[in-house]
Design an enzyme around this catalytic site. Structure first.
Site, PDB file in Angstrom:
ATOM      1  CE1 TYR A  80      -2.796  -3.390   0.436  1.00  0.00           C
ATOM      2  CE2 TYR A  80      -3.090  -2.931   2.561  1.00  0.00           C
ATOM      3  CZ  TYR A  80      -3.303  -3.601   1.678  1.00  0.00           C
ATOM      4  OH  TYR A  80      -4.024  -4.784   1.941  1.00  0.00           O
ATOM      5  N   PRO A 129     -14.560  -7.594   2.700  1.00  0.00           N
ATOM      6  CG  PRO A 129     -14.715  -6.431   4.613  1.00  0.00           C
ATOM      7  CD  PRO A 129     -13.832  -6.745   3.365  1.00  0.00           C
ATOM      8  CB  THR A 142     -26.825 -10.375  -8.602  1.00  0.00           C
ATOM      9  OG1 THR A 142     -27.531 -11.104  -7.459  1.00  0.00           O
ATOM     10  CG2 THR A 142     -25.614 -11.319  -8.992  1.00  0.00           C
TER      11      THR A 142
END
Length: 279
Positions: A56, A203, A208
């Site tokens: 990162y 998480p 959909t």
């Protein structure tokens, strides 16, 4: 009753709902000031597990957390990850688990985080070009030197976990997992059997339209947001799950951490379980 804490490696107690720092901006300016505020607010709200990585920003995320939180309050665990480096032919990021690289990245992380020991150090990915025994052996040596407290792995299979555990004690596994994406269910089950912390990255997933409707219905019933329902489901799914949702906004942070206040009924849980279609 769902436990709110977990002992990583059997002895390092943290609150189960942590914070992923990946999305915090590190460039100078207003965005960085906001990122510092988010990290500080997370700790104010009781977060005791924060996840970062060398990847990162090439360590910039680690430096940001140190700026925001050092000197660290008692009980705060900042876990970082090594094993990805700019060692490609054109300086691009690639998996790199060579012993010298891992050792250098751990030494750099100690300096950036301003600590003498990293309580939980995770291998970001297994490097297929370097023998696993060499990668984990290096981390085991660093642990013996007192620079690492516990060793974790990320994005692994059950077979790889078994192989790793023959080399070193594994305290945590960080794989992609959420209400709608349960590809790594076998790994979660292996962790649960062994008492290994399972830190799901990503998480929360959008899903959909049908899944969204199912989550929204439960959210309306319990007076929560869809995100809170997804996190509450994870906390209820297994006692070894330690979600680390990330955000760069204080309001989203507060929404995420409030998920610990919601309890799902068996019927709600069963309905959410059915939203997942096995691959």
């Amino acid at each position: 009753m769902t436990s709110t804490t977990f002992r990583i490696g059997g002895d390092l107690e943290v609150r189960r709902l942590g914070f992923g720092a990946m999305h915090l901006p590190t460039e100078a300016g207003a965005a960085r000031e906001a990122a510092l505020a988010v990290a500080r607010r997370a700790v104010e709200l009781g977060v005791t597990l924060i996840d970062t990585a060398y990847l990162y920003g090439g360590g910039a995320n680690e430096e940001l957390l140190a700026e925001a939180l050092y000197p660290y309050p008692d009980g705060l665990v900042i876990t970082t990850k090594v094993g990805v480096a700019r060692s490609g032919p054109q300086g691009e990021w690639q998996l790199d688990g060579r012993p010298a690289v891992l050792r250098s990245q751990v030494e750099q992380a100690l300096r950036r985080l301003r600590v003498e020991r990293i309580d939980l150090l995770q291998l970001h990915r297994i490097d297929p070009e370097t023998p696993l025994a060499d990668q984990l052996g290096t981390l085991r040596d660093l642990r013996a030197e007192g620079k690492i407290g516990r060793i974790g792995l990320s994005e692994i299979t059950v077979a790889e976990l078994d192989q790793a555990r023959r080399i070193v004690a594994v305290a945590s596994v960080q794989n992609r997992y959420n209400l709608l994406d349960r590809e790594h269910e076998p790994v979660l089950m292996a962790c649960e059997r062994a008492g290994i912390a399972f830190l799901p990255w990503r998480p929360v997933a959008a899903g959909t339209s049908g899944a969204k409707a199912g989550i929204a219905a439960v959210a309306a019933e319990v007076g929560a947001t869809a995100t809170q329902v997804a996190l509450a489901w994870l906390l209820d799914r297994s006692p070894v799950i330690l979600p680390i949702p990330g955000t760069a906004r204080v309001d989203h942070l507060e929404e995420n951490l409030a998920a610990t206040g919601f309890r799902l009924t068996p019927a709600q849980r069963a309905g959410l379980d059915r939203l997942h279609e096995p691959a």
